[in-house]
Design a protein around this motif. Structure first.
Motif, PDB file in Angstrom:
ATOM      1  N   PRO A 282       2.984  10.824   7.054  1.00  0.00           N
ATOM      2  CA  PRO A 282       2.184  11.921   6.490  1.00  0.00           C
ATOM      3  C   PRO A 282       0.843  12.076   7.192  1.00  0.00           C
ATOM      4  O   PRO A 282       0.220  11.094   7.598  1.00  0.00           O
ATOM      5  N   ILE A 283       0.384  13.316   7.293  1.00  0.00           N
ATOM      6  CA  ILE A 283      -0.840  13.621   8.023  1.00  0.00           C
ATOM      7  C   ILE A 283      -2.096  13.334   7.199  1.00  0.00           C
ATOM      8  O   ILE A 283      -3.188  13.192   7.754  1.00  0.00           O
ATOM      9  N   MET A 284      -1.969  13.229   5.888  1.00  0.00           N
ATOM     10  CA  MET A 284      -3.096  13.010   4.983  1.00  0.00           C
ATOM     11  C   MET A 284      -4.157  14.093   5.207  1.00  0.00           C
ATOM     12  O   MET A 284      -3.830  15.260   5.182  1.00  0.00           O
ATOM     13  N   ASP A 285      -5.412  13.722   5.484  1.00  0.00           N
ATOM     14  CA  ASP A 285      -6.438  14.752   5.688  1.00  0.00           C
ATOM     15  C   ASP A 285      -6.679  15.025   7.171  1.00  0.00           C
ATOM     16  O   ASP A 285      -7.663  15.662   7.538  1.00  0.00           O
ATOM     17  N   GLY A 286      -5.775  14.543   8.030  1.00  0.00           N
ATOM     18  CA  GLY A 286      -5.917  14.750   9.461  1.00  0.00           C
ATOM     19  C   GLY A 286      -6.682  13.657  10.173  1.00  0.00           C
ATOM     20  O   GLY A 286      -6.835  13.687  11.396  1.00  0.00           O
TER      21      GLY A 286
ATOM     22  N   VAL B 246       0.862  -1.186   0.000  1.00  0.00           N
ATOM     23  CA  VAL B 246       0.000   0.000   0.000  1.00  0.00           C
ATOM     24  C   VAL B 246       0.898   1.237   0.000  1.00  0.00           C
ATOM     25  O   VAL B 246       1.421   1.632   1.051  1.00  0.00           O
ATOM     26  N   PRO B 247       1.122   1.869  -1.159  1.00  0.00           N
ATOM     27  CA  PRO B 247       1.932   3.094  -1.201  1.00  0.00           C
ATOM     28  C   PRO B 247       1.071   4.333  -0.947  1.00  0.00           C
ATOM     29  O   PRO B 247      -0.035   4.453  -1.468  1.00  0.00           O
ATOM     30  N   LEU B 248       1.577   5.241  -0.132  1.00  0.00           N
ATOM     31  CA  LEU B 248       0.848   6.460   0.214  1.00  0.00           C
ATOM     32  C   LEU B 248       1.824   7.636   0.242  1.00  0.00           C
ATOM     33  O   LEU B 248       2.966   7.495   0.685  1.00  0.00           O
ATOM     34  N   VAL B 249       1.364   8.781  -0.198  1.00  0.00           N
ATOM     35  CA  VAL B 249       2.199   9.983  -0.230  1.00  0.00           C
ATOM     36  C   VAL B 249       1.429  11.138   0.395  1.00  0.00           C
ATOM     37  O   VAL B 249       0.234  11.310   0.160  1.00  0.00           O
ATOM     38  N   GLY B 250       2.117  11.934   1.212  1.00  0.00           N
ATOM     39  CA  GLY B 250       1.474  13.092   1.820  1.00  0.00           C
ATOM     40  C   GLY B 250       2.508  14.058   2.360  1.00  0.00           C
ATOM     41  O   GLY B 250       3.678  14.033   1.962  1.00  0.00           O
ATOM     42  N   ILE B 251       2.079  14.907   3.292  1.00  0.00           N
ATOM     43  CA  ILE B 251       2.935  15.925   3.888  1.00  0.00           C
ATOM     44  C   ILE B 251       3.048  15.672   5.384  1.00  0.00           C
ATOM     45  O   ILE B 251       2.066  15.318   6.050  1.00  0.00           O
ATOM     46  N   GLY B 252       4.238  15.861   5.929  1.00  0.00           N
ATOM     47  CA  GLY B 252       4.420  15.760   7.367  1.00  0.00           C
ATOM     48  C   GLY B 252       3.793  16.962   8.051  1.00  0.00           C
ATOM     49  O   GLY B 252       4.060  18.108   7.674  1.00  0.00           O
ATOM     50  N   LEU B 253       2.956  16.727   9.054  1.00  0.00           N
ATOM     51  CA  LEU B 253       2.247  17.820   9.710  1.00  0.00           C
ATOM     52  C   LEU B 253       3.207  18.830  10.319  1.00  0.00           C
ATOM     53  O   LEU B 253       3.018  20.039  10.187  1.00  0.00           O
ATOM     54  N   HIS B 254       4.231  18.354  11.000  1.00  0.00           N
ATOM     55  CA  HIS B 254       5.122  19.278  11.703  1.00  0.00           C
ATOM     56  C   HIS B 254       6.315  19.715  10.861  1.00  0.00           C
ATOM     57  O   HIS B 254       6.746  20.861  10.958  1.00  0.00           O
TER      58      HIS B 254
ATOM     59  N   GLY C 121       0.644  22.122   8.505  1.00  0.00           N
ATOM     60  CA  GLY C 121      -0.757  22.194   8.867  1.00  0.00           C
ATOM     61  C   GLY C 121      -1.537  23.187   8.012  1.00  0.00           C
ATOM     62  O   GLY C 121      -1.109  24.328   7.820  1.00  0.00           O
ATOM     63  N   THR C 122      -2.662  22.750   7.489  1.00  0.00           N
ATOM     64  CA  THR C 122      -3.556  23.606   6.709  1.00  0.00           C
ATOM     65  C   THR C 122      -4.993  23.225   7.040  1.00  0.00           C
ATOM     66  O   THR C 122      -5.243  22.249   7.758  1.00  0.00           O
ATOM     67  N   LEU C 123      -5.917  23.971   6.482  1.00  0.00           N
ATOM     68  CA  LEU C 123      -7.332  23.623   6.655  1.00  0.00           C
ATOM     69  C   LEU C 123      -7.704  22.368   5.881  1.00  0.00           C
ATOM     70  O   LEU C 123      -8.824  21.866   6.016  1.00  0.00           O
ATOM     71  N   GLU C 124      -6.746  21.840   5.093  1.00  0.00           N
ATOM     72  CA  GLU C 124      -6.969  20.588   4.363  1.00  0.00           C
ATOM     73  C   GLU C 124      -6.668  19.374   5.224  1.00  0.00           C
ATOM     74  O   GLU C 124      -7.054  18.251   4.883  1.00  0.00           O
ATOM     75  N   ASN C 125      -5.956  19.572   6.351  1.00  0.00           N
ATOM     76  CA  ASN C 125      -5.594  18.414   7.167  1.00  0.00           C
ATOM     77  C   ASN C 125      -5.826  18.616   8.661  1.00  0.00           C
ATOM     78  O   ASN C 125      -5.327  17.843   9.480  1.00  0.00           O
ATOM     79  N   ALA C 126      -6.581  19.619   9.025  1.00  0.00           N
ATOM     80  CA  ALA C 126      -6.930  19.834  10.427  1.00  0.00           C
ATOM     81  C   ALA C 126      -8.156  20.729  10.513  1.00  0.00           C
ATOM     82  O   ALA C 126      -8.389  21.570   9.639  1.00  0.00           O
TER      83      ALA C 126
END
Length: 306
Positions: free
Chosen positions: A101-105, A9-17, A207-212
């Motif tokens: 990665p935080i994905m959508d929170g 299962v490959p997944l890509v996202g952004i680290g929250l911190h 952190g953005t409104l897309e993931n928190a």
């Protein structure tokens, strides 16, 4: 019987911190290997980090694991909740940096990936930790406890001065697909003042409104608002499941948290395992398995992932 993935299962996202891209791949693993993280960006040291409560090194804003070589991985709680909530027992998690990665929170994208790959049964019985007597942690107005129960229930209460959150209480038996239907899509939340403070100190850079969900008094700053009326307390339950999954095997018991978080839940686990007779390793029979998270998911459960 124990399970693992049928495929990667490959997944890509952004680290929250960190605010940096993060790539993670969940891979099938052998029976009795449990959940392990592997830092594929490092070499020349022990890059394997077992998902265990006694390796938790920090619980400030997330849960971080660190092995004996000093290699760490952080923000693991949502992925751990997805693993526990789908009934996945053995998996190797390859990660190309220090943060999941935080994905959508929430845990939704992790759950979707796991269920898309599918689970494969292994020729080995499930072993679980059964809570044999109540253990309670009290720290000021924070309480966390574990009590005997044949499956897994989570009862949680939060209390915030912000009118948009206020006092919320929820209780759930997490048998079968309850986690997927009721908790997996619930996002992390924070107050506007906390965001400003964290980012001034070099934290929550991704952190953005897309993931928190961001709260400012009586306002929810996300245009879409809450996904659920009590999304905040449900997310705390999601976090609790992820932190309890660090027991190293499924937990059979009733968890109760009042204003608790990553730190109190981890300290509760440490206290439970240090209390003689509080935790017992048991082999799960068919009756017990029927009341555990992820058992016999149905189409309606999968549809809830979106």
């Amino acid at each position: 019987m124990q399970t693992t993935l049928k495929d990667d299962v490959p997944l890509v996202g952004i680290g929250l911190h960190s605010g940096r891209p993060a790539r993670v791949t969940l891979r099938p693993a052998a029976a009795d290997s449990g959940v392990r993280f592997r830092r594929v960006d490092l070499s020349g040291c022990d890059t394997m980090i077992p998902a265990r409560y006694d390796l938790v090194s920090d619980t400030t804003l997330n849960t971080r694991l660190t092995n004996a070589a000093g290699v760490s991985v952080s923000t693991i709680e949502h992925l751990m909740a997805a693993i526990a909530g789908t009934g996945l027992h053995n998996v190797l998690v390859d990660i190309d940096g220090p943060e999941i990665p935080i994905m959508d929170g929430s845990a939704r994208r992790f759950v979707r990936g796991i269920l898309s790959a599918g689970l494969r049964r292994l020729d080995a019985p499930i072993s679980a930790w059964a809570v044999m007597k109540t253990v309670t942690l009290e720290e000021g107005d924070v309480t966390a406890s574990l009590s005997p129960f044949s499956g897994l229930t989570i009862d949680f209460t939060i209390d915030f001065p912000d009118a948009a959150i206020g006092r919320q209480t929820a209780s759930m038996n997490l048998s079968n697909g309850t986690f997927i239907r009721e908790l997996a899509d619930c996002r992390t939340f924070c107050r506007r003042a906390e965001v400003d403070y964290m980012q001034s100190r070099g934290l929550a850079l991704g952190g953005t409104l897309e993931n928190a969900v961001v709260i400012d008094g009586d306002q929810v700053l996300n245009p879409e608002g809450f996904r659920r009326r009590d999304e905040c307390v449900r997310h705390k339950m999601l976090d609790a499941l992820g932190d309890l999954a660090l027991a190293g095997a499924p937990v059979l018991g009733a968890y109760r948290g009042v204003r608790a978080g990553h730190g109190p839940t981890n300290r509760l686990l440490r206290k439970a395992f240090a209390t003689p007779g509080a935790m017992a390793r048991v082999t799960v029979d068919a009756k017990i398995a029927g009341g555990m998270p992820g058992f016999q998911l149905v189409a309606a459960d999968l549809a809830a992932v979106g």
